[in-house]
Design an enzyme around this catalytic site. Sequence first.
Site, PDB file in Angstrom:
ATOM      1  N   GLY A  50      56.197 -39.272 -49.407  1.00  0.00           N
ATOM      2  CA  GLY A  50      54.542 -39.749 -48.139  1.00  0.00           C
ATOM      3  C   GLY A  50      54.398 -40.694 -49.009  1.00  0.00           C
ATOM      4  CD  GLU A 112      50.370 -35.258 -36.516  1.00  0.00           C
ATOM      5  OE1 GLU A 112      51.217 -34.963 -37.294  1.00  0.00           O
ATOM      6  OE2 GLU A 112      50.071 -36.233 -35.573  1.00  0.00           O
ATOM      7  CE  LYS A 140      48.474 -39.840 -37.048  1.00  0.00           C
ATOM      8  NZ  LYS A 140      50.219 -39.344 -36.548  1.00  0.00           N
ATOM      9  CB  VAL A 162      49.780 -44.692 -39.509  1.00  0.00           C
ATOM     10  CG1 VAL A 162      48.865 -44.466 -38.408  1.00  0.00           C
ATOM     11  CG2 VAL A 162      50.027 -43.099 -40.199  1.00  0.00           C
ATOM     12  NE  ARG A 174      60.137 -43.260 -47.537  1.00  0.00           N
ATOM     13  CZ  ARG A 174      59.546 -41.874 -47.326  1.00  0.00           C
ATOM     14  NH1 ARG A 174      58.543 -40.846 -46.693  1.00  0.00           N
ATOM     15  NH2 ARG A 174      60.706 -40.795 -46.125  1.00  0.00           N
TER      16      ARG A 174
HETATM   17  P1  5GP Z   1      51.077 -31.799 -40.664  1.00  0.00           P
HETATM   18  O1  5GP Z   1      51.981 -30.894 -41.802  1.00  0.00           O
HETATM   19  O2  5GP Z   1      49.781 -32.036 -41.281  1.00  0.00           O
HETATM   20  O3  5GP Z   1      51.315 -32.097 -39.322  1.00  0.00           O
HETATM   21  O4  5GP Z   1      52.039 -33.444 -41.680  1.00  0.00           O
HETATM   22  C1  5GP Z   1      51.821 -33.778 -42.324  1.00  0.00           C
HETATM   23  C2  5GP Z   1      52.618 -34.176 -42.970  1.00  0.00           C
HETATM   24  O5  5GP Z   1      53.433 -35.439 -41.678  1.00  0.00           O
HETATM   25  C3  5GP Z   1      52.564 -35.465 -43.852  1.00  0.00           C
HETATM   26  O6  5GP Z   1      53.107 -35.021 -44.858  1.00  0.00           O
HETATM   27  C4  5GP Z   1      53.743 -36.857 -43.227  1.00  0.00           C
HETATM   28  O7  5GP Z   1      54.543 -36.499 -43.864  1.00  0.00           O
HETATM   29  C5  5GP Z   1      53.863 -36.692 -41.844  1.00  0.00           C
HETATM   30  N1  5GP Z   1      53.288 -37.081 -40.875  1.00  0.00           N
HETATM   31  C6  5GP Z   1      52.255 -37.035 -40.232  1.00  0.00           C
HETATM   32  N2  5GP Z   1      51.898 -37.848 -39.275  1.00  0.00           N
HETATM   33  C7  5GP Z   1      52.101 -39.285 -39.566  1.00  0.00           C
HETATM   34  C8  5GP Z   1      52.055 -40.656 -39.309  1.00  0.00           C
HETATM   35  O8  5GP Z   1      51.735 -40.529 -38.475  1.00  0.00           O
HETATM   36  N3  5GP Z   1      53.929 -41.149 -39.063  1.00  0.00           N
HETATM   37  C9  5GP Z   1      54.276 -41.458 -40.420  1.00  0.00           C
HETATM   38  N4  5GP Z   1      55.146 -41.410 -41.129  1.00  0.00           N
HETATM   39  N5  5GP Z   1      54.314 -39.145 -41.644  1.00  0.00           N
HETATM   40  C10 5GP Z   1      53.597 -38.458 -40.907  1.00  0.00           C
HETATM   41 MG    MG Z   2      54.593 -35.731 -46.391  1.00  0.00          MG
END
Ligand code: 5GP
Ligand code: MG
Length: 183
Positions: A50, A112, A140, A162, A174
């Site tokens: 990402g 997130e 977020k 998103v 992407r």
């Molecule tokens: P976390 O581990 O903080 O829950 O999430 C991080 C990963 O989840 C990010 O690196 C991303 O790849 C994915 N992610 C979280 N929210 C989104 C979103 O709204 N859209 C997309 N495309 N990926 C997300």
């Molecule tokens: Mg990611």
Amino acid sequence: MTAIPVPPADLRDIKTLIPATDIALRVRTLAKQIAADFPDDLMIVSLLRGSFVFTSDLIRALHHAGCRPQVSFMTLGSYGSGTESSGTVQLMRDLIESVEGRHVLIVDDILESGRTLHFTRELMLERKAHSVRIAVLLEKPGKRKRDVNADYIGFKVEDKFVVGYGLDYANFYRELPFIGYIP
Ligand code: 5GP
Ligand code: MG
């Protein structure tokens, strides 16, 4: 024969949340802060997939800010192919370089739940990085499951899934130059 994947939504249905021009301005500002905070050593650990677009713009902005970083990549997974996090972080491809004694800046697309960045930060500390900071394009708020904060944040976004600027839905979108969402 395997079916060729098709994008889950029509491009016309994707709404712009952050235009490309706003992203470019913000990346430049972040780069100046980072360049000022890492005068001697900067090892960027970019989390694939990402963050590859953010990373590539950020390092070029860092160049203009007078910074000489090294750049490494790690592939992590937590989402699978849908829009809900699976809850466990998988290390799918490791760094090639050692981070021992280095000033590390982890670069990710979005913070997130915090699971991805918590996992990565702990791993860098375990491997004896001298310091570990975190830069994310997006955050977020209110979704945190782990105690982790970013030192550099591009934009705070509402709780929408998103896409664009490196972020995918089922590995599509992407390539979009802006951050958008599918209503
Ligand atoms: P976390 O581990 O903080 O829950 O999430 C991080 C990963 O989840 C990010 O690196 C991303 O790849 C994915 N992610 C979280 N929210 C989104 C979103 O709204 N859209 C997309 N495309 N990926 C997300
Ligand atoms: Mg990611």
